[in-house]
Design a protein around this motif. Structure first.
Motif, short mmCIF file in Angstrom:
data_model
loop_
_atom_site.label_atom_id
_atom_site.label_comp_id
_atom_site.label_asym_id
_atom_site.label_seq_id
_atom_site.Cartn_x
_atom_site.Cartn_y
_atom_site.Cartn_z
N ASN A 67 2.10 2.16 -0.78
CA ASN A 67 2.15 3.47 -0.14
C ASN A 67 3.49 4.11 -0.45
O ASN A 67 4.52 3.44 -0.46
N HIS A 68 3.47 5.43 -0.71
CA HIS A 68 4.68 6.15 -1.10
C HIS A 68 4.77 7.49 -0.38
O HIS A 68 3.75 8.08 -0.04
N LYS A 69 5.99 7.97 -0.19
CA LYS A 69 6.20 9.25 0.49
C LYS A 69 5.74 10.42 -0.36
O LYS A 69 5.26 11.42 0.17
N THR A 70 5.91 10.31 -1.69
CA THR A 70 5.54 11.42 -2.57
C THR A 70 4.49 10.99 -3.59
O THR A 70 4.39 9.81 -3.93
N HIS A 113 -5.84 4.19 -8.90
CA HIS A 113 -6.07 5.53 -8.37
C HIS A 113 -4.91 5.93 -7.46
O HIS A 113 -4.50 5.14 -6.60
N VAL A 114 -4.42 7.15 -7.63
CA VAL A 114 -3.39 7.72 -6.76
C VAL A 114 -4.12 8.68 -5.83
O VAL A 114 -4.71 9.67 -6.27
N VAL A 115 -4.14 8.34 -4.53
CA VAL A 115 -4.90 9.12 -3.56
C VAL A 115 -4.05 9.46 -2.34
O VAL A 115 -3.14 8.73 -1.98
N LYS A 116 -4.38 10.58 -1.69
CA LYS A 116 -3.68 10.99 -0.47
C LYS A 116 -4.08 10.07 0.66
O LYS A 116 -5.26 9.79 0.87
N GLY A 117 -3.08 9.57 1.37
CA GLY A 117 -3.32 8.72 2.53
C GLY A 117 -2.92 9.42 3.81
O GLY A 117 -2.48 10.57 3.79
N ASN A 118 -3.03 8.73 4.94
CA ASN A 118 -2.65 9.31 6.23
C ASN A 118 -1.16 9.57 6.32
O ASN A 118 -0.72 10.50 6.98
N ASP A 119 -0.37 8.71 5.68
CA ASP A 119 1.09 8.83 5.78
C ASP A 119 1.75 8.83 4.41
O ASP A 119 2.72 8.13 4.17
N GLY A 120 1.22 9.63 3.49
CA GLY A 120 1.80 9.74 2.16
C GLY A 120 0.75 9.58 1.08
O GLY A 120 -0.39 9.99 1.25
N TRP A 121 1.15 8.96 -0.01
CA TRP A 121 0.28 8.76 -1.17
C TRP A 121 0.11 7.28 -1.44
O TRP A 121 1.08 6.52 -1.38
N ASN A 122 -1.12 6.88 -1.73
CA ASN A 122 -1.42 5.47 -1.96
C ASN A 122 -1.81 5.20 -3.40
O ASN A 122 -2.38 6.06 -4.07
N VAL A 123 -1.50 4.00 -3.86
CA VAL A 123 -2.01 3.48 -5.12
C VAL A 123 -3.06 2.45 -4.76
O VAL A 123 -2.79 1.53 -3.99
N LYS A 124 -4.28 2.65 -5.28
CA LYS A 124 -5.38 1.72 -4.98
C LYS A 124 -6.04 1.28 -6.28
O LYS A 124 -6.34 2.11 -7.13
N GLY A 125 -6.25 -0.01 -6.40
CA GLY A 125 -7.02 -0.52 -7.52
C GLY A 125 -8.47 -0.08 -7.35
O GLY A 125 -8.97 0.03 -6.23
N GLU A 126 -9.15 0.19 -8.46
CA GLU A 126 -10.53 0.65 -8.41
C GLU A 126 -11.40 -0.30 -7.60
O GLU A 126 -11.34 -1.52 -7.79
N ASN A 127 -12.18 0.25 -6.69
CA ASN A 127 -13.09 -0.47 -5.80
C ASN A 127 -12.39 -1.33 -4.75
O ASN A 127 -13.05 -2.10 -4.06
N ASN A 128 -11.07 -1.22 -4.62
CA ASN A 128 -10.36 -1.94 -3.56
C ASN A 128 -10.46 -1.14 -2.26
O ASN A 128 -10.41 0.09 -2.28
#
Length: 76
Positions: A27-30, A6-21
């Motif tokens: 973490n990425h800037k864009t 899952h690509v989701v908005k984080g506090n300081d950019g965009w995160n990649v998270k495995g399902e249910n993690n």
């Protein structure tokens, strides 16, 4: 088949998270950079990328596994 990414908005950019993690894999800037990393992981694990917008709603999905019912969309 591995975990969907899952690509989701984080506090300081965009995160990649495995399902249910609970923690982000990376973490990425864009969002574009996060999508690229999520695709690499999904291709390796033969899973899906689920892209969320700023509001948290799913805006797109891409499958890199053996999907028995592949989508019939014409976006690519």
């Amino acid at each position: 088949m591995g975990k969907n990414q899952h690509v989701v908005k984080g506090n300081d950019g965009w995160n990649v998270k495995g399902e249910n993690n609970s923690k982000a894999t990376s973490n990425h800037k864009t969002q574009k950079d996060a999508i690229g990393r999520a695709r690499e992981i999904a291709k390796n694990q033969k899973s899906e990328v689920v892209i969320h917008g700023r509001d948290g709603k799913i805006r797109d999905k891409d499958s890199y596994g053996n999907d028995p019912n592949p989508p019939k969309d014409k976006k690519h």
